[in-house]
Design an enzyme around this catalytic site. Structure first.
Site, mmCIF file in Angstrom:
data_model
loop_
_atom_site.group_PDB
_atom_site.id
_atom_site.type_symbol
_atom_site.label_atom_id
_atom_site.label_comp_id
_atom_site.label_asym_id
_atom_site.label_seq_id
_atom_site.Cartn_x
_atom_site.Cartn_y
_atom_site.Cartn_z
ATOM 1 N N GLY A 289 -27.641 -20.132 7.172
ATOM 2 C CA GLY A 289 -26.384 -20.628 6.629
ATOM 3 C C GLY A 289 -25.466 -21.012 7.771
ATOM 4 N N GLU B 240 -28.695 -7.733 -1.928
ATOM 5 C CA GLU B 240 -29.963 -7.532 -2.619
ATOM 6 C C GLU B 240 -30.853 -8.740 -2.325
ATOM 7 O OE1 GLU B 240 -30.419 -8.127 -7.019
ATOM 8 O OE2 GLU B 240 -28.276 -8.561 -6.911
ATOM 9 N N TYR B 241 -32.152 -8.486 -2.251
ATOM 10 C CA TYR B 241 -33.095 -9.560 -1.944
ATOM 11 C C TYR B 241 -33.500 -10.240 -3.241
ATOM 12 C CZ TYR B 241 -37.534 -11.760 -0.746
ATOM 13 O OH TYR B 241 -38.557 -12.651 -0.593
ATOM 14 N N MET B 242 -33.349 -11.569 -3.266
ATOM 15 C CA MET B 242 -33.719 -12.344 -4.447
ATOM 16 C C MET B 242 -34.987 -13.121 -4.085
ATOM 17 S SD MET B 242 -31.327 -11.635 -6.687
ATOM 18 C CE MET B 242 -31.161 -12.936 -7.884
ATOM 19 N N ARG B 243 -36.078 -12.643 -4.628
ATOM 20 C CA ARG B 243 -37.423 -13.064 -4.222
ATOM 21 C C ARG B 243 -37.650 -14.564 -4.166
ATOM 22 N NH1 ARG B 243 -43.129 -11.444 -6.643
ATOM 23 N NH2 ARG B 243 -43.835 -13.222 -5.429
ATOM 24 N N ASP C 134 -17.284 -23.811 -4.856
ATOM 25 C CA ASP C 134 -18.515 -24.405 -4.346
ATOM 26 C C ASP C 134 -19.694 -24.016 -5.227
ATOM 27 O OD1 ASP C 134 -20.189 -25.809 -2.741
ATOM 28 O OD2 ASP C 134 -20.138 -24.414 -1.049
ATOM 29 N N ARG D 10 -27.561 -24.665 -5.115
ATOM 30 C CA ARG D 10 -27.930 -24.161 -3.787
ATOM 31 C C ARG D 10 -27.272 -22.817 -3.509
ATOM 32 N NH1 ARG D 10 -24.588 -28.330 -3.132
ATOM 33 N NH2 ARG D 10 -22.467 -27.691 -2.687
ATOM 34 N N ASP E 77 -23.721 -17.083 -3.363
ATOM 35 C CA ASP E 77 -23.084 -17.438 -2.110
ATOM 36 C C ASP E 77 -21.654 -17.852 -2.361
ATOM 37 O OD1 ASP E 77 -22.413 -19.037 0.376
ATOM 38 O OD2 ASP E 77 -24.354 -18.164 0.859
HETATM 39 P P1 AMP Z 1 -26.912 -18.833 2.793
HETATM 40 O O1 AMP Z 1 -26.392 -18.476 4.122
HETATM 41 O O2 AMP Z 1 -26.424 -17.964 1.696
HETATM 42 O O3 AMP Z 1 -26.802 -20.268 2.464
HETATM 43 O O4 AMP Z 1 -28.465 -18.550 2.852
HETATM 44 C C1 AMP Z 1 -29.380 -19.436 3.427
HETATM 45 C C2 AMP Z 1 -30.700 -19.304 2.708
HETATM 46 O O5 AMP Z 1 -31.202 -17.961 2.799
HETATM 47 C C3 AMP Z 1 -30.577 -19.578 1.203
HETATM 48 O O6 AMP Z 1 -30.686 -20.935 0.922
HETATM 49 C C4 AMP Z 1 -31.727 -18.773 0.629
HETATM 50 O O7 AMP Z 1 -32.929 -19.501 0.664
HETATM 51 C C5 AMP Z 1 -31.832 -17.583 1.589
HETATM 52 N N1 AMP Z 1 -31.123 -16.414 1.033
HETATM 53 C C6 AMP Z 1 -29.806 -16.140 1.124
HETATM 54 N N2 AMP Z 1 -29.504 -14.998 0.494
HETATM 55 C C7 AMP Z 1 -30.649 -14.526 -0.019
HETATM 56 C C8 AMP Z 1 -30.990 -13.373 -0.819
HETATM 57 N N3 AMP Z 1 -30.061 -12.487 -1.180
HETATM 58 N N4 AMP Z 1 -32.271 -13.215 -1.175
HETATM 59 C C9 AMP Z 1 -33.204 -14.134 -0.814
HETATM 60 N N5 AMP Z 1 -32.959 -15.231 -0.080
HETATM 61 C C10 AMP Z 1 -31.701 -15.436 0.316
#
Ligand code: AMP
Length: 631
Positions: free
Chosen positions: A354, A425-428, A485, A489, A503
């Protein structure tokens, strides 16, 4: 017990007294308690005993210059002069020994020699049980130890600490390890030891390489295979940027030569491309030709401030703009950001990236009483400075407060050491946009079919996804929280098609083509924004409803980019003119009506999220029969 014959009588040996015979009694008298390296010291060894003992100083192992002087007085004295004392003799046990027929006697003093601290060695990290930077340091008085990681001070913690090895039998030299508990490639770098005492200071640097960066050395193609989400989008981003810049150069050249023609041409082009008729019949007389023209115009309309995007366009900023509300809620619910120890986190691999930093899959211990270890997603904050740290803190406070079954669960922060991290939390199944594309008709083209075989999403599944996001939005609206936002995504997909809003403004890198950069660093998700947000920078619960309508459109197009056929400036033109996204092929009339309810130009006329949610729930229970005649 051994007997002895004395005056023809047997006497026990231990009670035998021999006249004029006594063991030597040795006492060392020193001139000074301590001295600095290079100084002089005198010790007097006073000896009594009968017969007169022989006496000597043990000087063989001394590094300092030593000479002795015997003094005969009321008792025997042997004086030892140490000149130009050496630091190597610090803590040496200086011994004076005497002996006569009755037996031996001795006394001992420890040398206390002060000298500036020095590092004898500091070696690159090696792995024993934990990872260790071996070091040896000598100095008197005892030095203080400071460790830097890439020139930033490290606070001692259970994760990184100085460990001394006792009994090194090496005088005053301190041997030890700077120990790191389960470091990962994120801890790779330069470690500097600074030691200091009142007489001096020394420093040395060593390198620690604990783990290969799982993606750092791969070329982009390999990266794609390992992490389908990030790179696919990244390469798309690069291509788009190149195309756009080429388009820009060409259009400027053409614009200079044939300004009038270009002006007319673009007008015609846009009207055709938008496809739908303007609901409001508004036809603006000016057209913003290039991206730069637009940036200037938007800046004029107060879009292009230099505030970072995280603060500009995210839900966080709605709190920043309404601080009383933010504090109110925190106080009311009396919540504190939970701190998670770095030693409890073991990184597995990178999930994505990110704007604030990388996201990792990790195993985390001690998070929940029911399970020993849990999989979590760790969001790291790269290059933290005072301002991003503040953002980080505020975002953590905000996330702590948001607790709902359709908002991704936030466990806490990890701030003992660098980088700062947030634990979720991890989102698979990762983000919803990628998920939709991977389960749509173009999955094979997009090469994302290595995901679990769910096949193409069905209408009930799409409705289920939409209803869950609506549920999360009902919750946010009940807190008067403006997301700003909302997009697929920024939603995440877990086990069993559970979808959560995931997010709140940290994702600007991977999907950078979804954002429009205005001015310096401001990124606007213009394709998800209603006219009043584009034109007047007004973000409200109603503007979130508009974005929710766009999210519905994304779901029913299997993750297409809204206005994908238009450039950013063209998309802005269409939205502000009141044109609507077309009804997706697989979208039932009932759902398109919901989308249109979200896209009312007048914010107050838009549907409210509660109603949208309950209509979606009804549709989930009784999905409309829909025939995709075109498909
Ligand atoms: P972000 O910084 O939130 O945009 O995260 C970048 C990428 O990391 C996202 O597009 C997801 O593919 C992955 N990601 C972020 N948070 C999680 C989560 N809690 N569980 C699984 N994948 C995540």
């Amino acid at each position: 017990m051994l007997p002895c014959l004395s005056n023809d009588q047997e006497v026990p040996l231990n009670s035998l007294v021999i006249d004029n015979c006594s063991l030597p009694l040795v006492t060392i008298v020193s001139s000074k308690a301590k001295i600095q390296e290079g100084g002089n010291l005198t010790f007097t060894c006073q000896v009594t005993g009968s017969p007169t003992p022989s006496v000597r100083w043990q000087t063989e192992e001394l590094h300092s210059n030593a000479f002795t002087q015997i003094i005969w007085g009321s008792m025997l004295e042997l004086v030892l002069h140490l000149t130009n004392v050496s630091s190597h003799d610090n803590l040496h046990n200086l011994t004076c020994e005497a002996e006569n027929q009755a037996g031996p006697g001795e006394d001992m003093v420890q040398l206390d020699i002060e000298f500036p601290v020095k590092i004898l060695f500091l070696k690159d990290a090696v792995q024993h049980h934990h990872w260790c930077f071996p070091f040896a340091v000598d100095g008197n008085p005892e030095p203080t130890f400071t460790w830097l990681y890439n020139n930033k001070e490290i606070a001692n913690s259970n994760f990184m600490y100085t460990h001394f090895i006792p009994d090194s039998a090496d005088g005053s030299v301190k041997h030890g390890c700077f120990t790191l508990n389960k470091p990962t490639h994120m801890n790779n770098g330069y470690y500097t030891l600074i030691v200091q005492n009142k007489l001096g200071r020394d420093e040395a640097t060593a390198f620690g390489k604990f783990m290969e960066n799982p993606f750092g050395t791969l070329d982009p193609k390999e990266y794609c295979i390992l992490s389908p989400s990030g790179p696919t989008n990244k390469s798309v981003m690069v291509v788009t940027e190149n195309t756009e810049s080429r388009v820009f150069v060409v259009s400027v050249a053409v614009g200079l030569a044939l300004f009038a023609c270009t002006f007319l041409l673009i007008m015609v082009l846009i009207i055709n491309k938008c496809g739908q008729h303007s609901k409001f019949g508004i036809h603006r007389s000016s057209v913003l030709g290039t991206e730069d023209d637009l940036a200037v115009s938007l800046r004029f309309m107060n879009f292009g401030t230099s505030l970072p995007s995280s603060d500009e366009d995210t839900g966080l900023s709605s709190f920043v703009e309404n601080p009383q509300y933010f504090c109110g809620i925190i106080k009311e619910k009396d919540m504190c950001v939970q701190h998670i120890k770095r030693q409890d986190i073991v990184l597995k691999w990178e999930l994505g990236e990110g704007a604030f930093g990388k996201v990792f899959l990790a195993e985390c211990a001690n998070l929940s009483p029911d399970s020993d270890k849990m999989l979590v997603a760790i969001k790291t904050l790269k290059d933290a400075n005072d301002s991003t740290r503040q953002d980080f803190q505020r975002e953590a406070e905000m996330l702590t407060m948001l607790q709902h079954q359709h908002i991704v669960r936030f466990y806490g922060v990890c701030t003992d050491g660098e980088p700062l991290a947030m634990v979720f939390e991890y989102m698979r199944h990762g983000d919803l946009n990628r998920f939709l594309r991977a389960h749509g008709p173009d999955a094979r083209i997009l090469e994302e079919s290595n995901l679990p075989p769910l096949g193409q999403l069905t209408l009930p599944q799409m409705l289920h996804i939409a209803a869950q996001i609506a549920s999360g939005m009902v919750y946010l609206a009940s807190l008067h929280f403006v997301h700003r936002d909302l997009a697929t995504r920024n939603c995440l997909v877990g086990e069993g098609l559970v979808v959560k809003i995931g997010d709140f403004g940290m994702s600007r890198d991977i999907y950078s083509t979804d954002y429009y950069r205005v001015g310096g660093r401001t990124m606007l998700p213009i394709r998800w924004m209603p006219p009043e947000s584009i034109m007047y920078r007004k973000f409200t619960t109603e503007s979130d409803i508009w974005s929710f309508g766009v999210v519905l459109w994304e779901i029913f197009t299997y993750g297409k980019q809204p206005w994908y056929q238009l450039s950013n400036s063209e998309a802005i033109e269409c939205i502000t003119q009141g044109r609507e996204l077309e009804r997706p092929r697989t979208c039932p009339k009932e759902v398109y009506l919901l989308m249109q309810g979200c896209w009312q130009r007048e914010p107050q006329q838009r549907m409210v999220i509660k109603d949208i949610h309950s209509r979606l729930l009804t549709l989930v229970k009784n999905p409309p029969v829909y025939l995709d005649i075109l498909g």
